[in-house]
Design a protein around this motif. Structure first.
Motif, short mmCIF file in Angstrom:
data_model
loop_
_atom_site.label_atom_id
_atom_site.label_comp_id
_atom_site.label_asym_id
_atom_site.label_seq_id
_atom_site.Cartn_x
_atom_site.Cartn_y
_atom_site.Cartn_z
N THR A 1 16.62 9.11 -69.82
CA THR A 1 16.52 8.50 -68.63
C THR A 1 15.36 7.53 -68.39
O THR A 1 15.22 6.40 -68.17
CB THR A 1 17.27 8.87 -67.42
OG1 THR A 1 18.42 9.44 -67.80
CG2 THR A 1 17.48 7.68 -66.26
N ALA A 2 14.35 8.57 -68.28
CA ALA A 2 12.98 7.93 -68.27
C ALA A 2 12.28 7.07 -69.35
O ALA A 2 11.62 6.10 -68.89
CB ALA A 2 11.87 9.19 -67.88
N MET A 3 12.61 7.60 -70.53
CA MET A 3 12.22 6.78 -71.55
C MET A 3 12.93 5.59 -71.86
O MET A 3 12.46 4.79 -72.69
CB MET A 3 12.38 7.52 -72.62
CG MET A 3 11.42 7.18 -74.22
SD MET A 3 9.63 7.35 -73.83
CE MET A 3 9.19 6.30 -75.35
N LYS A 4 14.20 5.45 -71.47
CA LYS A 4 15.04 4.14 -71.93
C LYS A 4 14.31 2.99 -71.55
O LYS A 4 14.71 2.10 -72.53
CB LYS A 4 16.46 4.53 -71.35
CG LYS A 4 17.46 3.54 -71.74
CD LYS A 4 18.77 3.73 -71.44
CE LYS A 4 19.91 2.97 -71.72
NZ LYS A 4 21.18 3.17 -71.18
N PRO A 5 13.84 2.67 -70.45
CA PRO A 5 13.28 1.34 -70.43
C PRO A 5 12.11 0.78 -71.59
O PRO A 5 12.01 -0.20 -71.71
CB PRO A 5 12.73 1.47 -69.00
CG PRO A 5 13.17 2.31 -68.26
CD PRO A 5 13.72 3.66 -69.26
N THR A 6 11.24 1.96 -72.10
CA THR A 6 10.54 1.56 -73.17
C THR A 6 11.24 1.38 -74.40
O THR A 6 10.78 0.56 -75.07
CB THR A 6 9.38 2.82 -73.41
OG1 THR A 6 8.98 3.13 -71.84
CG2 THR A 6 8.46 2.40 -74.39
N ASP B 1 19.17 0.76 -83.61
CA ASP B 1 20.07 1.45 -82.98
C ASP B 1 19.57 2.96 -82.75
O ASP B 1 19.41 3.78 -83.77
CB ASP B 1 21.52 1.70 -83.87
CG ASP B 1 22.08 0.16 -84.01
OD1 ASP B 1 22.49 -0.33 -82.90
OD2 ASP B 1 22.23 -0.27 -85.08
N PHE B 2 19.28 3.29 -81.56
CA PHE B 2 18.42 4.74 -81.32
C PHE B 2 19.66 5.81 -81.24
O PHE B 2 20.56 5.50 -80.39
CB PHE B 2 17.75 4.65 -80.15
CG PHE B 2 16.46 3.88 -80.52
CD1 PHE B 2 15.12 4.58 -80.73
CD2 PHE B 2 16.24 2.31 -80.35
CE1 PHE B 2 14.08 3.95 -80.90
CE2 PHE B 2 15.15 1.83 -80.68
CZ PHE B 2 13.98 2.52 -80.82
N CYS B 3 19.43 7.00 -81.70
CA CYS B 3 20.17 8.14 -81.36
C CYS B 3 19.10 9.19 -80.94
O CYS B 3 18.25 9.92 -81.42
CB CYS B 3 20.86 8.62 -82.96
SG CYS B 3 21.97 7.62 -83.42
N CYS B 4 19.54 9.48 -79.71
CA CYS B 4 18.52 10.29 -78.65
C CYS B 4 18.66 11.69 -78.56
O CYS B 4 20.05 12.05 -78.15
CB CYS B 4 17.91 9.75 -77.60
SG CYS B 4 17.25 7.95 -77.79
N GLY B 5 18.00 12.70 -78.66
CA GLY B 5 18.51 14.06 -78.41
C GLY B 5 17.29 14.52 -77.37
O GLY B 5 16.17 14.39 -77.71
N GLY B 6 17.65 15.13 -76.54
CA GLY B 6 16.69 15.90 -75.57
C GLY B 6 17.28 16.03 -73.99
O GLY B 6 18.65 15.90 -73.90
N SER B 7 16.43 16.18 -72.98
CA SER B 7 17.09 16.40 -71.70
C SER B 7 17.20 15.03 -71.34
O SER B 7 16.99 13.84 -71.63
CB SER B 7 15.94 16.88 -70.72
OG SER B 7 14.98 15.89 -70.61
N ARG B 8 18.61 14.93 -70.56
CA ARG B 8 18.93 13.70 -69.67
C ARG B 8 18.01 12.80 -69.16
O ARG B 8 18.02 11.80 -69.10
CB ARG B 8 20.15 13.86 -69.12
CG ARG B 8 20.73 12.64 -68.26
CD ARG B 8 21.51 11.75 -69.21
NE ARG B 8 22.72 12.20 -69.70
CZ ARG B 8 23.77 11.32 -70.32
NH1 ARG B 8 23.32 10.09 -70.55
NH2 ARG B 8 24.56 11.73 -70.85
#
Length: 309
Positions: free
Chosen positions: A158-163, A147-154
């Motif tokens: 969005t660009a990293m999500k497929p990875t 389960d990933f909890c991500c902070g940073g620019s939207r």
């Protein structure tokens, strides 16, 4: 049932390269599932480490610079702030090697302030950072169920999500830089609290002569149960403390929680006691066992010994 991730032959040249820096329990799982999903993966670790057969397709890089070169997606998985400072700011580290446009997702459990420092330094080089710590341990990492909890620019999220998708059960966007790391510490506070209270409960149950199977029969079905209580409870009663998440790392996280709470002016009296318990367990030589080995110390304090019940 969660679908298996397989490579799409029509997308072999679209976002199919990635580097992973750090090959501990979680990092090795990340590599395995990136390879399974069709990525060309380059790996680097601070020390020599034998990789399981399932991740043998990954290319080993001798240096961070070599690992990061030519990558537009990088995952970093380290033990904490000290390791991050070495890997990012060290000679030929990430910041000296990263190319503009690269996105670095850091799954390290760390201080939110360090995550913001990393993001600022990456932005100065035209790259993007996500703090993307995970909940889950050995099995979840290996099976792509973190389960990933991500902070940073939207946009970077969005660009990293497929990875991240082949690695994840869930992926959560928490907000700006540091918010993913903050959520990880909030969650680990609950993990530490459950671990300590479970140890006390199991100590009392055993000392009272309750049978282990009967105890777990209740703990598995009640409204106060949890995945941690169900899984760790059985293992601790069987005196199985094989490491999935090292006790010494739980102590490190307890210290991070303490410092984070101090910065936010939030008193944590219960968590302070739990930190002291983990320090005592480390002093007792239990640091390289699972975080649940705290129970081994508690059982001994209750006069239960170390034999299986």
């Amino acid at each position: 049932m969660r679908a298996e991730h397989h490579a799409d032959p029509g997308k072999e040249n679209i976002m199919r390269k990635a580097a992973v820096l750090g090959l501990g329990i979680i990092g090795t799982g990340l590599v395995r599932n990136l390879v399974r999903s069709g990525h060309e993966v380059t790996v680097w670790n601070r020390s020599e480490r034998t990789l399981p057969r399932e991740v043998g397709a990954a290319r080993r890089a001798p240096t961070i610079r070599d690992a990061v070169a030519g990558q537009d997606r990088v995952l970093v998985c380290l033990t904490g702030p000290d390791a991050q400072r070495e890997v990012y700011w060290g000679e030929n580290g990430v910041l000296a090697s990263v190319a503009p446009g690269t996105i670095v997702a850091d799954v390290t459990t760390t201080d939110p302030g360090v995550s913001r420092e990393v993001a600022e330094a990456m932005a100065e080089r035209g790259a993007s950072a996500l703090d993307a710590p995970v909940f889950g341990s050995r099995n979840e990492a290996w099976e792509g169920q973190l389960d990933f909890c991500c902070g940073g620019s939207r946009e970077a999220f969005t660009a990293m999500k497929p990875t991240l998708e082949p690695l994840a059960a869930t992926i959560h966007y928490m907000g700006d830089h540091g918010s993913g790391s903050a959520m990880k510490l909030v969650g680990n506070l609950l993990v530490a609290a459950q671990m300590a209270s479970l140890g006390e409960a199991l100590s009392l149950a055993q000392k009272a002569g309750l049978q282990s199977e009967a105890v777990m029969g209740v703990l598995e079905v009640t409204d106060y149960s949890s995945a941690l209580i169900r899984g760790v409870g059985k293992a601790s009663l069987a005196r199985d403390f094989a490491p999935n998440f090292y006790l010494r790392h739980m102590l490190k996280d307890a210290r991070l929680i303490r410092d984070f709470a101090r910065d936010e002016s939030v008193p944590l009296p219960v968590t302070s006691v739990i930190e002291a318990l983990y320090q005592a367990a480390l002093n007792a030589g239990l640091g390289d066992l699972n975080a649940s080995a705290l129970h081994e110390m508690m059982f001994a304090q209750a006069g239960l010994g170390s034999k299986k019940q």
